[in-house]
Motif scaffolding. Structure first.
Motif, short mmCIF file in Angstrom:
data_model
loop_
_atom_site.label_atom_id
_atom_site.label_comp_id
_atom_site.label_asym_id
_atom_site.label_seq_id
_atom_site.Cartn_x
_atom_site.Cartn_y
_atom_site.Cartn_z
N GLY A 2 8.14 -4.96 2.37
CA GLY A 2 6.98 -4.11 1.86
C GLY A 2 5.92 -4.69 1.02
O GLY A 2 6.28 -6.15 0.53
N LYS A 7 3.17 0.96 1.94
CA LYS A 7 4.50 0.97 2.83
C LYS A 7 4.24 1.22 4.50
O LYS A 7 5.32 0.96 5.05
CB LYS A 7 5.49 2.23 2.33
CG LYS A 7 5.88 1.95 0.96
CD LYS A 7 6.99 3.13 0.49
CE LYS A 7 7.39 2.91 -0.87
NZ LYS A 7 8.30 4.06 -1.09
N ALA A 8 3.21 1.56 4.70
CA ALA A 8 2.51 1.71 6.33
C ALA A 8 1.44 1.56 6.46
O ALA A 8 0.40 1.96 5.56
CB ALA A 8 3.07 3.17 6.76
N ARG A 125 7.19 -6.37 7.05
CA ARG A 125 6.97 -6.18 5.40
C ARG A 125 6.70 -4.51 5.30
O ARG A 125 6.69 -4.18 4.44
CB ARG A 125 5.73 -7.01 4.99
CG ARG A 125 6.03 -8.49 5.25
CD ARG A 125 4.95 -9.10 5.19
NE ARG A 125 4.14 -9.22 4.06
CZ ARG A 125 2.94 -9.35 3.64
NH1 ARG A 125 2.11 -9.95 5.09
NH2 ARG A 125 2.16 -9.34 2.75
N VAL A 126 5.88 -4.02 6.45
CA VAL A 126 5.33 -2.58 6.24
C VAL A 126 5.72 -1.73 7.64
O VAL A 126 6.06 -2.34 8.54
CB VAL A 126 4.24 -2.47 6.02
CG1 VAL A 126 3.71 -2.92 4.64
CG2 VAL A 126 3.12 -2.88 7.05
N ARG A 127 6.07 -0.58 7.59
CA ARG A 127 6.10 0.16 8.85
C ARG A 127 4.82 0.45 9.65
O ARG A 127 3.63 0.48 8.79
CB ARG A 127 6.60 1.84 8.47
CG ARG A 127 7.87 1.59 7.53
CD ARG A 127 8.62 2.71 7.90
NE ARG A 127 9.52 2.90 9.02
CZ ARG A 127 10.13 4.10 9.19
NH1 ARG A 127 10.02 4.94 8.44
NH2 ARG A 127 10.68 3.99 10.23
N VAL A 180 6.74 8.49 4.10
CA VAL A 180 6.01 7.85 3.18
C VAL A 180 4.86 8.70 2.58
O VAL A 180 4.74 9.79 3.26
CB VAL A 180 5.31 6.50 3.63
CG1 VAL A 180 6.24 5.57 4.27
CG2 VAL A 180 4.32 6.84 4.93
N GLU A 184 0.52 5.64 -0.07
CA GLU A 184 1.23 4.38 0.27
C GLU A 184 0.77 3.77 1.80
O GLU A 184 1.46 2.88 2.04
CB GLU A 184 2.74 4.60 0.45
CG GLU A 184 3.27 5.05 -1.10
CD GLU A 184 4.81 5.47 -0.79
OE1 GLU A 184 5.55 5.50 -2.08
OE2 GLU A 184 5.23 6.34 0.15
N CYS A 185 -0.23 4.56 2.12
CA CYS A 185 -0.85 3.99 3.64
C CYS A 185 -2.01 3.48 3.86
O CYS A 185 -2.91 3.80 2.86
CB CYS A 185 -0.56 5.60 4.46
SG CYS A 185 1.14 6.03 4.64
#
Length: 249
Positions: A2, A7-8, A125-127, A180, A184-185
């Protein structure tokens, strides 16, 4: 795992990850060539037919409950041929043109090697989620053709949802899928109207506009948080975001 606060990342498909416009141009040239060599139309007539079809595609309103996309698009070709040449409607020729256009376009839809590499690294690292508007069948065929499924944690097609981008509901659905929060996107896409406006409507942390020509938009709204000229510039933007967050901490 992350990045601070991110997060995404949601990616648009057409003209963001794959060059649909270029594939479409190749497909049109293929149809023009077939109309001339096989059906003996003049180049002017063949181009006029294709121009009319492209205009119809731009204005297309499709209700899957009433008609499948294949029938609708064959009708675009049928009308364009009749408007250009006159005479009886020619459904067989229209269908032939449509299938040639469609298969050629799909053949040229590729996820570039460097884009694959970037997605692979980012996903450590992220979705990652693919969020594309459009008819279910058409978009699923493109996704299959460019073989992008392995790079994403989830794929969401607008035509399968109640609402498409820029409605906040589809973005919130994506957040729920990945577990999420909108804050966070990050949304990455080439359309100010759907990708950027949608990301802003949904309250995402950031919107990144892919502006390949680095042209100045006629209308200054909506305003993206970041502008890039290549999707490969995205990791640098995410790094910059992380740097900004760290400097505030």
């Amino acid at each position: 795992m992350g990045l601070h606060g991110v997060k995404a990342v949601f990616f648009d498909l057409d003209n963001t990850l794959v060059d649909t416009a270029a594939a479409g141009r190749r497909a049109i040239e293929e149809v023009i060539s077939a109309l001339q060599s096989k059906h003996h139309y003049g180049e002017g007539e063949a181009r006029a037919i294709c121009d009319k079809v492209q205009a119809k595609l731009l204005k297309e309103c499709h209700d899957p409950a009433k008609m499948c996309i294949t029938d609708l698009r064959i009708s675009h070709w049928e009308e364009a041929i009749q408007e250009t040449i006159g005479g009886e409607a020619n459904r067989d020729l229209a269908a032939e043109c449509y299938y040639l256009w469609k298969t050629t376009r799909l053949q040229h839809l590729t996820l570039a090697e460097d884009t694959r590499g970037m997605l692979t690294e980012l996903r450590k690292r992220v979705r990652l989620l693919l969020l594309t508007n459009g008819d279910r069948q058409t978009q699923r065929e493109k996704i299959e053709a460019c073989a992008c499924q392995p790079y994403f944690d989830a794929i969401v097609v607008g035509g399968e949802q109640k609402e498409e981008k820029p409605a906040p509901s589809i973005f919130h659905y994506c957040c729920d899928l990945l577990g999420v929060q909108p804050a966070e996107c990050v949304m990455v896409g080439d359309s100010l109207d759907t990708d950027i406006q949608g990301g802003l409507n949904a309250g995402l942390k950031a919107t990144v506009w892919l502006n390949k020509g680095m042209t100045t938009p006629v209308d200054t709204s909506p305003v993206p948080h970041y502008i890039i000229s290549s999707v490969l510039d995205l990791p640098a933007v995410l790094q910059k975001m992380e740097h900004n967050i760290n400097s505030k901490l």
